[in-house]
Design an enzyme around this catalytic site. Structure first.
Site, PDB file in Angstrom:
ATOM      1  N   ARG A   1      46.832  36.064  37.070  1.00  0.00           N
ATOM      2  CA  ARG A   1      47.749  35.993  38.287  1.00  0.00           C
ATOM      3  C   ARG A   1      48.901  37.068  38.365  1.00  0.00           C
ATOM      4  O   ARG A   1      49.374  37.312  39.494  1.00  0.00           O
ATOM      5  CB  ARG A   1      48.307  34.633  38.161  1.00  0.00           C
ATOM      6  CG  ARG A   1      48.985  34.294  36.764  1.00  0.00           C
ATOM      7  CD  ARG A   1      49.298  32.758  36.604  1.00  0.00           C
ATOM      8  NE  ARG A   1      47.961  32.296  35.681  1.00  0.00           N
ATOM      9  CZ  ARG A   1      47.916  31.003  35.565  1.00  0.00           C
ATOM     10  NH1 ARG A   1      49.051  30.238  35.521  1.00  0.00           N
ATOM     11  NH2 ARG A   1      46.863  30.407  34.744  1.00  0.00           N
TER      12      ARG A   1
ATOM     13  N   LYS B   1      43.851  35.385  22.028  1.00  0.00           N
ATOM     14  CA  LYS B   1      42.859  34.441  22.177  1.00  0.00           C
ATOM     15  C   LYS B   1      42.248  34.275  20.663  1.00  0.00           C
ATOM     16  O   LYS B   1      42.418  35.144  19.918  1.00  0.00           O
ATOM     17  CB  LYS B   1      41.741  34.801  23.029  1.00  0.00           C
ATOM     18  CG  LYS B   1      42.078  34.861  24.501  1.00  0.00           C
ATOM     19  CD  LYS B   1      41.110  35.499  25.508  1.00  0.00           C
ATOM     20  CE  LYS B   1      41.274  35.295  26.891  1.00  0.00           C
ATOM     21  NZ  LYS B   1      41.604  34.046  27.391  1.00  0.00           N
TER      22      LYS B   1
END
Ligand code: BES
Ligand code: MN
Ligand code: ZN
Length: 496
Positions: free
Chosen positions: A353, A279
């Site tokens: 996920r 990030k």
């Protein structure tokens, strides 16, 4: 924080502060009118002299009102009586708590729960009062060497109600306290930094909860156990971390022995750097909050224990860090999930996920009545709904409606988003059964589509809490959401 109930009237009750509601156009609530009469019209005079007009946001404190036994009276503007809905009530309560905490009072008696609110019965109004008061006393100063002593929140609140309501209000108070303590736990854990709140820390926190109740059994699976079960997707996320991943199970048997449990699965990424798909640096610290789904599961179970709620609940927490490393997953890697389906990891930052899918396959063994996963899953959800509602996606419209209703009545709302077949296309991979990302469009939905491929065997809902779980800016901190929604859902299930 201590909460009690009283049917003593506002002019005769002895307390540091009496809290009364005032509406616009000089309309006094009935408790305020009683107080006004006993004090020779002091409240009417305040309104007449223009010190306040009853609009929302106003508060006025008067010391030692003659004719009353309290040290102070706090008047809270409630807006127009005709507009006084659940939101306005919550706002008035919140303003009253701010004002009384800023005063010198150490205890108070609030008569706000006596105010009529459409679709908010007395007990719910009392619960809001307790939850808001409790939450306002929270300060994230656990790691400050010097605590701020200037703010001294009240330590005791009594809820003023009609004599006939005392018994039912007692129950509402204890429910409110239970939920508030669950919210507090979720906030505390959310605010802890990644160097303290690791997967092992969460596991210990779960074990601590287990010690507090003979109805809760906690077990913690190590990476070796996950390997045996074939959880290649979950393990692919923890590869880059030196902290071992943990799969935490909390089994709360409050209901009948043969009743199927509600399973709550909480994303527990204790720090999300993005991994190799790292990030940007700005605000990356906020990714310590990536375990707020896990924290809400722990908080909800804490509330269940405190209420002795007669339901069966299983909490499952896949906990890991997501860090870059020479051994970390790389974009393009293909992993095999516990379900046997293969996944092309096109972006290592879509890690939530990847851990949830194995936890969702695993929880099938509990033959769940319903499975709800709670996850700070997508930045796209923050863009879509901001911080006001959690994203809700489900393979069962009835379950979704149940959750929407629970969120409404607990003032902890969710919003239903579609999970149509069309979106599944976006997860196509040339090399594996699916990719772990679905492109720029509809990011919250494609994330849920991914999860839906692991939940076909049971009724399932997904709450994307990326927007609601914490606040940014100078009030930065965890909110404890959606503990209230989840607890309300379980309360409603227990009653049905
Ligand atoms: N934990 C983040 C989601 C997130 C982002 C929560 C911002 C709160 C604020 C999640 O693991 C993530 O990084 N998601 C990616 C998915 C993308 C790579 C498909 C995102 O939302 O950018
Ligand atoms: Mn991520
Ligand atoms: Zn994440």
């Amino acid at each position: 924080m201590k909460f009690t109930v009283t049917s003593e009237r506002p002019d005769s009750v002895k307390t540091g502060c009496v809290i009364l509601g005032v509406f616009e156009h000089r309309a006094l609530s009935s408790a305020a009118a009683e107080f006004d009469k006993a004090t020779g019209g002091i409240l009417k005079k305040i309104l007449k002299d223009g010190d306040m007009n009853g609009s929302s946001g106003q508060t006025v404190i008067v010391h030692s009102p003659a004719g009353a036994k309290c040290e102070r009276v706090l008047l809270v503007g409630c807006g127009k009586a005709s507009d006084f809905n659940a939101r306005a009530y919550q706002q008035a309560v919140s303003n009253s708590v701010q004002a009384v905490n800023a005063s010198g009072a150490s205890d108070a008696v609030s008569y706000l729960a006596e105010l009529e609110v459409s679709d908010r019965p007395t007990c719910q109004r009392v619960r809001t009062l307790v939850e808001v008061t409790y939450a306002a006393a929270y300060t994230p100063d656990a790691l400050k060497s010097r605590k701020d002593k200037s703010a001294q929140p009240i330590r005791r609140l009594s809820v003023g109600v009609d004599a006939g309501d005392v018994a039912s209000v007692r129950k509402a108070i204890s429910e409110g306290e239970a939920i508030a303590s669950g919210v507090e736990l979720a906030r505390t854990l959310g605010d802890l930094p990644g160097n303290i709140c690791t997967p092992s820390y969460l596991a210990n926190e779960a074990r601590e909860l287990g010690k507090g109740s003979d109805k809760l059994r906690v077990s913690v699976m190590s990476e070796a156990g996950m390997e045996k079960l074939g959880m290649g997707s979950l393990l692919s996320v923890s590869r880059g971390s030196r902290q071992p991943a943990k799969l935490i199970t909390l089994k709360y048997d409050g209901g009948k022995a043969r009743e199927k449990p509600v399973v709550l699965v909480g994303k527990g990424v204790t720090f999300d750097s993005g991994g190799i798909s790292i990030k940007p640096g700005a605000a990356m610290d906020e990714m310590k909050y990536d375990m707020c789904g896990a924290a809400s599961v722990l908080g909800t179970l804490k509330a269940c224990i405190a209420m002795k709620l007669p339901v069966n609940v299983v909490g499952i927490i896949p906990a890991t860090e997501n860090l870059p490393d020479g051994d970390a997953s790389k974009p393009g890697d293909i992993v095999t999930s516990m379900s046997g389906q293969t996944i092309e990891v096109l972006n290592t930052d879509a890690e939530g996920r990847l851990i949830l899918c194995d936890a969702l396959t695993y929880c099938g063994k509990y033959k769940p009545a319903a499975v709800i996963d709670i996850a700070t899953l997508t930045g796209a959800c923050v863009i879509a709904l901001g911080s006001h509602a959690a994203g809700l996606l489900s393979n069962d419209d009835e379950l979704a409606d149940e959750l929407l209703r629970a969120g409404k009545s607990a003032d902890d709302r969710a919003w239903h988003m579609p999970l149509w077949e069309e979106y599944q296309q976006q997860l196509k991979s040339n090399f594996a059964d699916m990719a772990n990302i679905g492109g720029r469009e509809a990011g919250t939905i494609t994330a849920a589509c991914f999860l839906s491929r692991f939940t076909e065997k049971y009724s399932w809902a997904h709450l994307d809490i990326a927007g609601v779980a914490w606040k940014g800016g100078d009030q930065k901190g965890a909110t404890g959401r959606p503990v209230s929604l989840l607890t309300q859902f379980l309360i409603d299930r227990a009653a049905s």
